[in-house]
Scaffold this active site. Sequence first.
Site, PDB file in Angstrom:
ATOM      1  N   LYS A  56       1.644  -6.074  -9.602  1.00  0.00           N
ATOM      2  CA  LYS A  56       1.698  -4.628  -9.371  1.00  0.00           C
ATOM      3  C   LYS A  56       0.727  -4.253  -8.253  1.00  0.00           C
ATOM      4  CE  LYS A  56       2.800  -3.146 -14.098  1.00  0.00           C
ATOM      5  NZ  LYS A  56       4.075  -2.478 -13.788  1.00  0.00           N
ATOM      6  N   ASP A  90       7.341  -8.813 -13.747  1.00  0.00           N
ATOM      7  CA  ASP A  90       6.802  -7.531 -14.221  1.00  0.00           C
ATOM      8  C   ASP A  90       7.720  -6.864 -15.244  1.00  0.00           C
ATOM      9  OD1 ASP A  90       5.051  -5.448 -14.443  1.00  0.00           O
ATOM     10  OD2 ASP A  90       5.589  -4.483 -12.537  1.00  0.00           O
ATOM     11  N   ARG A 114      10.468  -6.530 -22.058  1.00  0.00           N
ATOM     12  CA  ARG A 114      11.738  -6.871 -22.704  1.00  0.00           C
ATOM     13  C   ARG A 114      11.761  -8.324 -23.164  1.00  0.00           C
ATOM     14  NH1 ARG A 114      14.800  -4.899 -17.439  1.00  0.00           N
ATOM     15  NH2 ARG A 114      12.880  -3.678 -17.358  1.00  0.00           N
ATOM     16  N   ASP A 162      -0.468  -0.611 -21.883  1.00  0.00           N
ATOM     17  CA  ASP A 162       0.879  -1.150 -22.078  1.00  0.00           C
ATOM     18  C   ASP A 162       1.106  -1.667 -23.510  1.00  0.00           C
ATOM     19  OD1 ASP A 162       3.365  -1.433 -20.914  1.00  0.00           O
ATOM     20  OD2 ASP A 162       2.980  -3.420 -20.074  1.00  0.00           O
ATOM     21  N   LYS A 200       5.784  -2.815 -28.483  1.00  0.00           N
ATOM     22  CA  LYS A 200       5.308  -3.643 -27.373  1.00  0.00           C
ATOM     23  C   LYS A 200       3.779  -3.666 -27.358  1.00  0.00           C
ATOM     24  CE  LYS A 200       5.349  -3.852 -22.243  1.00  0.00           C
ATOM     25  NZ  LYS A 200       5.931  -3.309 -21.006  1.00  0.00           N
TER      26      LYS A 200
HETATM   27  N1  BES Z   1       4.668  -1.688 -18.350  1.00  0.00           N
HETATM   28  C1  BES Z   1       5.594  -1.503 -17.296  1.00  0.00           C
HETATM   29  C2  BES Z   1       6.282  -0.141 -17.347  1.00  0.00           C
HETATM   30  C3  BES Z   1       5.443   1.056 -17.027  1.00  0.00           C
HETATM   31  C4  BES Z   1       5.396   1.559 -15.748  1.00  0.00           C
HETATM   32  C5  BES Z   1       4.793   1.732 -18.033  1.00  0.00           C
HETATM   33  C6  BES Z   1       4.667   2.693 -15.474  1.00  0.00           C
HETATM   34  C7  BES Z   1       4.078   2.855 -17.751  1.00  0.00           C
HETATM   35  C8  BES Z   1       4.000   3.346 -16.494  1.00  0.00           C
HETATM   36  C9  BES Z   1       6.693  -2.555 -17.344  1.00  0.00           C
HETATM   37  O1  BES Z   1       6.320  -3.788 -17.834  1.00  0.00           O
HETATM   38  C10 BES Z   1       7.160  -2.734 -15.953  1.00  0.00           C
HETATM   39  O2  BES Z   1       6.392  -3.154 -15.150  1.00  0.00           O
HETATM   40  N2  BES Z   1       8.412  -2.415 -15.700  1.00  0.00           N
HETATM   41  C11 BES Z   1       8.956  -2.516 -14.385  1.00  0.00           C
HETATM   42  C12 BES Z   1      10.351  -3.051 -14.507  1.00  0.00           C
HETATM   43  C13 BES Z   1      10.984  -3.419 -13.198  1.00  0.00           C
HETATM   44  C14 BES Z   1      10.296  -4.638 -12.619  1.00  0.00           C
HETATM   45  C15 BES Z   1      12.438  -3.698 -13.433  1.00  0.00           C
HETATM   46  C16 BES Z   1       8.955  -1.124 -13.771  1.00  0.00           C
HETATM   47  O3  BES Z   1       9.243  -0.152 -14.468  1.00  0.00           O
HETATM   48  O4  BES Z   1       8.648  -1.020 -12.594  1.00  0.00           O
HETATM   49 ZN    ZN Z   2       5.515  -5.028 -16.308  1.00  0.00          ZN
HETATM   50 ZN    ZN Z   3       4.692  -3.782 -19.172  1.00  0.00          ZN
END
Ligand code: BES
Ligand code: ZN
Ligand code: ZN
Length: 499
Positions: free
Chosen positions: A277, A348, A352, A288, A265
């Site tokens: 966020k 967010d 994926r 990221d 990624k």
């Molecule tokens: N890049 C984030 C995941 C992340 C969160 C990495 C904290 C490192 C630390 C990812 O793109 C994301 O935002 N995921 C969301 C998914 C949710 C919206 C289903 C998450 O984990 O909150």
């Molecule tokens: Zn995200």
């Molecule tokens: Zn992300």
Amino acid sequence: MIFLSNKNPSQFTGDILIYFVREPTKRGAPVCSDVLIQERINHAYQVGDCRGKNEETLLIYPERVFDGVKAKRLLIVGLGKDELNREMFRRAGGVVAQKALAVKAEKLFIVVPEELNFSAEEMTECLCEGLILGSYQFKKYQTKTNEDEKKAEIKKISLYLSQTSSATARKALKRGIAAGNAGNAARDMANEPGNVWTPQAFADYAKKITTGSGLRCKIIEKAEMKRMKMGGILGVNQGSAQAPKLVQLEYRTGKKVPTLLLVGKGLTFDSGGLSLKPSAGMEDMKYDMCGGAAVITAMEVIASEKPKNVDVVALVPATENLPASSAIKPGDIINQYGGKSVEVINTDAEGRLILADALAYGVKKFNPDAIVDLATLTGAVIVGLGNHMTGLLSNNDELAEKVIDSGKKAGEPMWRLPLNDDYRKQIKSEVADIKNIGGKGAGTITAAAFLEEFVGETPWVHLDIAGTAWNYTEKPYIPKKGPVGIGVRSLIELVRDWK
Ligand code: BES
Ligand code: ZN
Ligand code: ZN
């Protein structure tokens, strides 16, 4: 710079001479391979200072009268009494590096403890990794030149082995240096701010390492993504002024061998998009892209080591995720590469979407025998495993074991989570084939279930490194703050041991 030396340690006149000792199982002072230094250790032991405990250090300033040492300092590092393993030497290397930086030492001489009951080859390799990773600093944006604040830099490390063949030692040194440098290169990419480490920067780096390496490099540009209908990368990229890139690197043996596909990624900044966020801590989302960094830096090592029994292809989908009037919206439906439709509930959950295109394209184009993807994919993995272990999900037990073993060897622990129909059901959509979030619970698993839709029958391992890519559990060779370079060494080990 680390070199092998056959100079007698007692003749070393540089900044620190280093010996390693074990903690005795019974009472008594730790045993050192040098008799004169043993006297010093005995003395310190009587005072109560030197037990040989794991990661314990004793810094001695030899006087003139003590003629066994010409070095300015003598450092005794404890290795504890547990059964020796690779990680202990990596940590020991990290301890040495940290101590050296603390006293601003530039020239080190390390006596490798070949007398211990552990492969000298592996201890040399892991010491090197620990030394290089442990001396990592990222200072390029600090303009201060004040002498006091000027950070130390280790300039030359000599490793002394007297019983190991120089060919073996050299091989171990080379492996350790390659892995250590790759980890640091991945940290450098991640430390760069989002305004510098853009998708273009990924593309430029990939092109740069192609020169003379034997790697084949192709950058798939936005126009080609449109032709190929990569709706995931294009959708996530919609709100960004930076063009998306899909970086493709190929290592080929030229023989008929299995193909391993690595996918990372490369989200160079994740604001969350319109599903924005919270601002606290959002700056960390420049990290990221750590999955992409791991994949590309590992490829660099693979290209230089040239394994004979596996072809390796790397794909890094790279883009930012930003809100804008043009940005993708909650409720939008997109088509991934290959046509599968996705209802975007939360912008967010973008990782994926970009990975799905890369996975589906990678499967179609390269027909790989195995896939490993790395992604800072879910905050949920931190809830489950904290910052100590990478989450692993897979559709294939054998490949999962293989990757877990590589992780063990590299000192990057992984923990497998389940994946079955109950979780797969969570991402079914009412209006499209699937949706990009799975509702309440098991966020890491439903994210993996989403990715699984795009690998077909190919054996696949997904590594969720959101908890381990930074803020990682503290280790002497891992910076307290900032990126770890997680995954780089596991990938290198996986390819080195490929059968
Ligand atoms: N890049 C984030 C995941 C992340 C969160 C990495 C904290 C490192 C630390 C990812 O793109 C994301 O935002 N995921 C969301 C998914 C949710 C919206 C289903 C998450 O984990 O909150
Ligand atoms: Zn995200
Ligand atoms: Zn992300």
